[in-house]
Design a protein around this motif. Structure first.
Motif, short mmCIF file in Angstrom:
data_model
loop_
_atom_site.label_atom_id
_atom_site.label_comp_id
_atom_site.label_asym_id
_atom_site.label_seq_id
_atom_site.Cartn_x
_atom_site.Cartn_y
_atom_site.Cartn_z
N LEU A 556 -4.18 -9.27 -18.93
CA LEU A 556 -4.18 -9.63 -17.43
C LEU A 556 -3.82 -11.20 -17.29
CD1 LEU A 556 -7.26 -7.75 -15.96
CD2 LEU A 556 -5.31 -6.99 -16.15
N LEU A 557 -2.81 -11.31 -16.11
CA LEU A 557 -2.28 -12.48 -15.79
C LEU A 557 -2.87 -12.94 -14.46
CD1 LEU A 557 -0.36 -14.96 -16.62
CD2 LEU A 557 1.44 -13.70 -15.30
N PHE A 558 -3.50 -14.00 -14.60
CA PHE A 558 -4.08 -14.41 -13.12
C PHE A 558 -3.27 -15.55 -12.43
CE2 PHE A 558 -7.61 -12.97 -15.86
CZ PHE A 558 -8.07 -12.23 -15.01
N ASN A 559 -2.95 -15.29 -11.27
CA ASN A 559 -1.89 -16.34 -10.80
C ASN A 559 -2.74 -17.03 -9.58
OD1 ASN A 559 0.04 -17.61 -9.36
ND2 ASN A 559 1.30 -16.00 -8.68
N TYR A 560 -2.87 -18.26 -9.77
CA TYR A 560 -3.89 -19.00 -8.90
C TYR A 560 -3.02 -19.62 -7.79
CZ TYR A 560 -6.82 -18.83 -12.93
OH TYR A 560 -7.56 -18.25 -13.97
N ARG A 561 -1.66 -19.35 -7.67
CA ARG A 561 -0.93 -19.77 -6.50
C ARG A 561 -0.91 -18.52 -5.43
NH1 ARG A 561 4.91 -22.17 -8.35
NH2 ARG A 561 4.03 -23.94 -10.08
N LYS A 562 -1.39 -17.42 -5.81
CA LYS A 562 -1.47 -16.53 -4.86
C LYS A 562 -2.96 -16.14 -4.75
CE LYS A 562 3.16 -14.68 -5.14
NZ LYS A 562 3.87 -13.54 -5.45
N ARG A 563 -3.73 -15.97 -3.90
CA ARG A 563 -5.16 -15.66 -3.78
C ARG A 563 -5.22 -14.95 -2.63
NH1 ARG A 563 -8.67 -18.52 -6.97
NH2 ARG A 563 -8.11 -20.50 -7.99
N ASN A 564 -6.35 -13.92 -2.65
CA ASN A 564 -6.75 -12.86 -1.70
C ASN A 564 -7.50 -13.92 -0.57
OD1 ASN A 564 -8.50 -11.48 0.08
ND2 ASN A 564 -8.29 -9.77 -1.35
N PRO A 565 -6.99 -13.97 0.66
CA PRO A 565 -7.38 -14.97 1.58
C PRO A 565 -9.12 -14.45 2.11
CG PRO A 565 -5.91 -13.51 2.69
CD PRO A 565 -5.67 -13.25 1.39
N LEU A 566 -9.48 -13.25 1.57
CA LEU A 566 -10.85 -12.97 2.14
C LEU A 566 -11.69 -13.08 0.93
CD1 LEU A 566 -10.02 -9.26 3.85
CD2 LEU A 566 -9.92 -11.81 4.57
N THR A 567 -11.36 -12.95 -0.57
CA THR A 567 -12.14 -13.17 -1.43
C THR A 567 -11.95 -14.40 -2.39
OG1 THR A 567 -10.85 -11.83 -3.12
CG2 THR A 567 -12.60 -10.60 -1.73
N TYR A 568 -10.85 -14.97 -2.15
CA TYR A 568 -10.45 -15.97 -2.92
C TYR A 568 -10.19 -15.95 -4.36
CZ TYR A 568 -9.58 -21.11 -3.70
OH TYR A 568 -8.89 -22.46 -4.02
N GLU A 569 -9.98 -14.49 -4.50
CA GLU A 569 -9.46 -14.08 -5.95
C GLU A 569 -7.90 -14.34 -6.28
OE1 GLU A 569 -12.02 -10.55 -7.74
OE2 GLU A 569 -11.22 -10.24 -5.56
N ALA A 570 -7.51 -14.78 -7.42
CA ALA A 570 -6.27 -14.84 -7.98
C ALA A 570 -5.59 -13.60 -8.09
CB ALA A 570 -6.11 -15.74 -9.13
N GLU A 571 -4.29 -13.64 -7.50
CA GLU A 571 -3.31 -12.25 -7.77
C GLU A 571 -3.65 -12.22 -9.35
OE1 GLU A 571 1.25 -10.99 -6.95
OE2 GLU A 571 0.81 -12.76 -8.07
N GLU A 572 -3.84 -10.87 -9.48
CA GLU A 572 -3.88 -10.30 -10.98
C GLU A 572 -2.73 -9.10 -11.52
OE1 GLU A 572 -7.26 -7.16 -12.45
OE2 GLU A 572 -8.13 -8.93 -11.87
N ILE A 573 -2.15 -9.72 -12.58
CA ILE A 573 -1.10 -8.81 -12.95
C ILE A 573 -1.50 -8.31 -14.43
CG2 ILE A 573 1.41 -8.84 -13.21
CD1 ILE A 573 1.35 -11.66 -11.75
N ASP A 574 -1.03 -7.00 -14.49
CA ASP A 574 -1.20 -6.48 -15.84
C ASP A 574 0.20 -6.61 -16.28
OD1 ASP A 574 -1.53 -4.57 -18.25
OD2 ASP A 574 -2.56 -3.29 -17.18
N VAL A 575 0.43 -7.47 -17.46
CA VAL A 575 1.52 -7.66 -18.11
C VAL A 575 1.63 -6.87 -19.25
CG1 VAL A 575 1.67 -10.04 -17.44
CG2 VAL A 575 0.73 -9.43 -19.60
N SER A 576 0.89 -5.68 -19.53
CA SER A 576 0.93 -4.89 -20.68
C SER A 576 1.63 -3.68 -20.15
CB SER A 576 -0.51 -4.35 -21.29
OG SER A 576 -1.21 -5.36 -21.54
N ARG A 577 1.98 -3.30 -19.07
CA ARG A 577 2.47 -2.26 -18.80
C ARG A 577 4.20 -2.27 -18.67
NH1 ARG A 577 -1.59 0.68 -16.32
NH2 ARG A 577 -3.42 -0.16 -15.64
#
Length: 577
Positions: A556-577
């Motif tokens: 999983l790749l966590f992108n801290y430039r893109k965050r959920n404005p409600l939870t502040y979680e980083a965008e999560e990308i599955d790079v295995s697919r």
């Protein structure tokens, strides 16, 4: 003559709009009326010194349940240090029983009760300009020739006459901006002082929009409406919400306290069309027990409220904060568990478990004997026991409140908590078990570093025989979903192979272009700073949705430039697919 308006706030980020409004409404020269703000976390000697050195002739304190003890102490010390100073109080905590308060506090000269704009303006004219007489000032209680005199209340201020106090937003930098577009509340909830004034007055729509535009142009981070029930008039609600949507600056967030079961389909549709994070809603549920709701005179259809909250949540763009109150009439511990589970299953971004405050002047206060209410006689007047709840029950709920704040409201353990929920019959049982775990290990006796909480949750899973290998991965995903760590937890050491695989990924321009196209061409160092790649052995989705341990190697790749404005979680990308 100089007047000092003193506000002692609960936190540094809070401000006190009341003192600024009084000063502006009086229209005095700046040197005649000064404002100083403090917090309850400051030493009383520090507050006293600041007020004393202001060399004011009149000092007026703004009083609430959270600061009244400190105000009483500081004002008494001030009178001892400067006997010539005239000391006045105002605010909700001294408005109900002002004559009695004066009897018990001989150093206080007078109290403004109710709405204070007209009262303060007349007092300022009296002290600063020697105009008028105390006998003609409305809405005050004061000492006169050894007697305590109470005047008739001041008339309500037309809302459009209230001054706008935020022309210089720099004065409120790093603080929450509070704004009122209405006063009063149409409901009569027995625990609330707002029920005393059921006549609701509104600012004109044009004025509200003009004032909100100033916040939007200044790009203040948050505006918190203090209207008791913001959505009690459909036309007002729609006009304000449509305006902030049309003038959205991409930064400012607006907070509203609403009654969810009053929302119309038009209002829900308008909310759904807004930028994620533009609006957050605070919704007082308080209880789902019909007998309790009837007794506290609260009008609510929980079934309808649930449908509204769920519909808003489906849009995924509005932060919802739901409230419960423990200690209400007819609600036993067992029945409160149901209220907790009912509201928790709606999955709000925050669930506040509060405790009944028996406020002087409220219907609850008047009926305290019938309800067997035993409460702290000192502010904040919090319930100790009732006819339906023992002190043991209250203490148990206090423990649950604590772990709820740590593990749910912090939003730091989204996946881990979702996984743990599968091992308990109800959400309340999960948090009850967490509270017991904290108490058994004396973890509830002190505060802990943020990272220690991950260790605690892992130990909790182990005690309950829950797969700790999977739990470690969920915790690690939660951890990296929030922030880019410099130091990993002791239970999550990374292998040399994983380090090499991560380095290969960041050095592969093709991979960067595929998964992070907006960062293509950026340096290796910058990529590692703004993102994190983590390798897992278990399927996160199966764990969260079914509570199952399903093996699936992936990254999983966590992108801290893109965050959920409600939870502040980083965008999560599955790079295995």
């Amino acid at each position: 003559m100089k007047i000092l308006l003193a506000a002692i706030n609960a936190k540094y980020i809070h401000s006190n709009p009341a003192v600024y409004t009084l000063a502006a409404f009086a229209g005095m020269e700046p040197q005649a009326v000064e404002i100083r703000e403090f917090t309850i976390n400051q030493y009383k000697e520090e507050i006293l010194e600041s007020i004393y050195k202001a060399r004011a002739d009149v000092v007026m304190f703004s009083c609430y349940i959270w600061n009244i003890a400190l105000v009483s102490s500081v004002s008494a010390m001030l009178k001892a240090a400067a006997p010539h100073v005239h000391i006045w109080l105002g605010g909700p905590e001294v408005s109900y029983d002002a004559p009695e308060f004066l009897k018990n506090h001989p150093h206080i000269e007078g109290i403004m009760y109710g709405e204070g704009e007209y009262s303060f303006k007349a007092l300022a004219e009296y002290y600063v300009n020697s105009l008028g007489a105390l006998e003609n000032v409305p809405g005050i209680v004061y000492r006169s020739d050894g007697h305590i005199v109470k005047h008739a209340p001041a008339p309500p201020v037309p809302m459009d006459m209230l001054p706008f106090i935020y022309d210089d937003t720099a004065l409120f930098e790093h603080k929450i901006i509070y704004y009122e577009s209405s006063r009063g509340c149409p409901f009569s909830c027995s625990y609330c002082l707002s029920s005393i004034d059921r006549h609701v007055r509104f600012k004109s729509t044009a004025l509200v929009q003009a004032e909100l535009l100033k916040f939007l142009e200044a790009k203040v981070p948050q505006v918190k409406f203090v209207d008791r029930t913001f959505n009690c008039r459909h036309e007002h609600t729609m006009a304000v919400w449509q305006f902030i949507k049309d003038h959205d600056n991409g930064v400012t967030n607006f907070h509203f306290e609403i009654t969810a079961d009053l929302l119309s389909e038009d209002e829900i549709g308008l909310l759904a069309s807004m930028r994620p994070g533009l609006v957050q809603l605070e919704i007082g549920v308080q209880s789902t027990c019909e007998k309790t709701l009837e007794e506290i005179r609260r009008v609510m259809d929980f079934g309808h409220l649930s449908r509204v909250v769920t519909k808003i949540a489906q849009a995924g763009n509005v932060h919802q904060h739901l409230d419960l109150i423990a200690g209400l009439p007819f609600e036993t511990l067992e029945r409160f568990k149901q209220s907790f589970n009912d509201v928790y299953l709606l999955k709000p971004q925050q669930l506040q478990l509060g405790f009944l405050k028996v406020l002087k002047g409220s219907w609850m206060y008047e009926n305290r004997g019938a309800y067997g209410l035993v409460y702290d006689p000192e502010p904040v007047y919090e319930v100790i026991r009732t006819r339906w709840m023992s002190f043991d029950d209250i203490l148990y709920l206090k423990g649950i409140e604590s772990v709820l704040e740590i593990f749910y409201n912090s939003r730091q353990f989204e996946k881990s908590i979702a996984f743990l929920e599968h091992f308990f019959d109800t959400p309340f049982e999960l948090y009850g078990a967490l509270a017991d775990f904290y108490e058994d290990r004396a973890l509830n006796m002190c505060s802990h570093a943020r990272m220690a909480r991950y260790d605690h949750l892992l130990a909790f899973a182990d005690v309950h025989g829950i797969d700790t290998a999977l739990m470690k991965e969920l915790l690690l995903s939660d951890l990296y979903g929030r922030e880019h760590l410099k130091k990993r937890p002791s239970w999550a050491q990374v292998s040399k192979e994983a380090k090499a695989a991560a380095a290969d990924f960041y050095n592969d321009s093709g991979q960067i272009e595929r998964f992070l196209p907006e960062m293509a061409g950026e340096s290796y160092r910058q990529l590692r700073f703004d993102t994190h790649l983590e390798f897992f052995d278990y399927d996160m989705e199966a764990a969260i949705t079914k509570g199952e341990a399903v093996r699936r190697k992936h990254a999983l790749l966590f992108n801290y430039r893109k965050r959920n404005p409600l939870t502040y979680e980083a965008e999560e990308i599955d790079v295995s697919r």
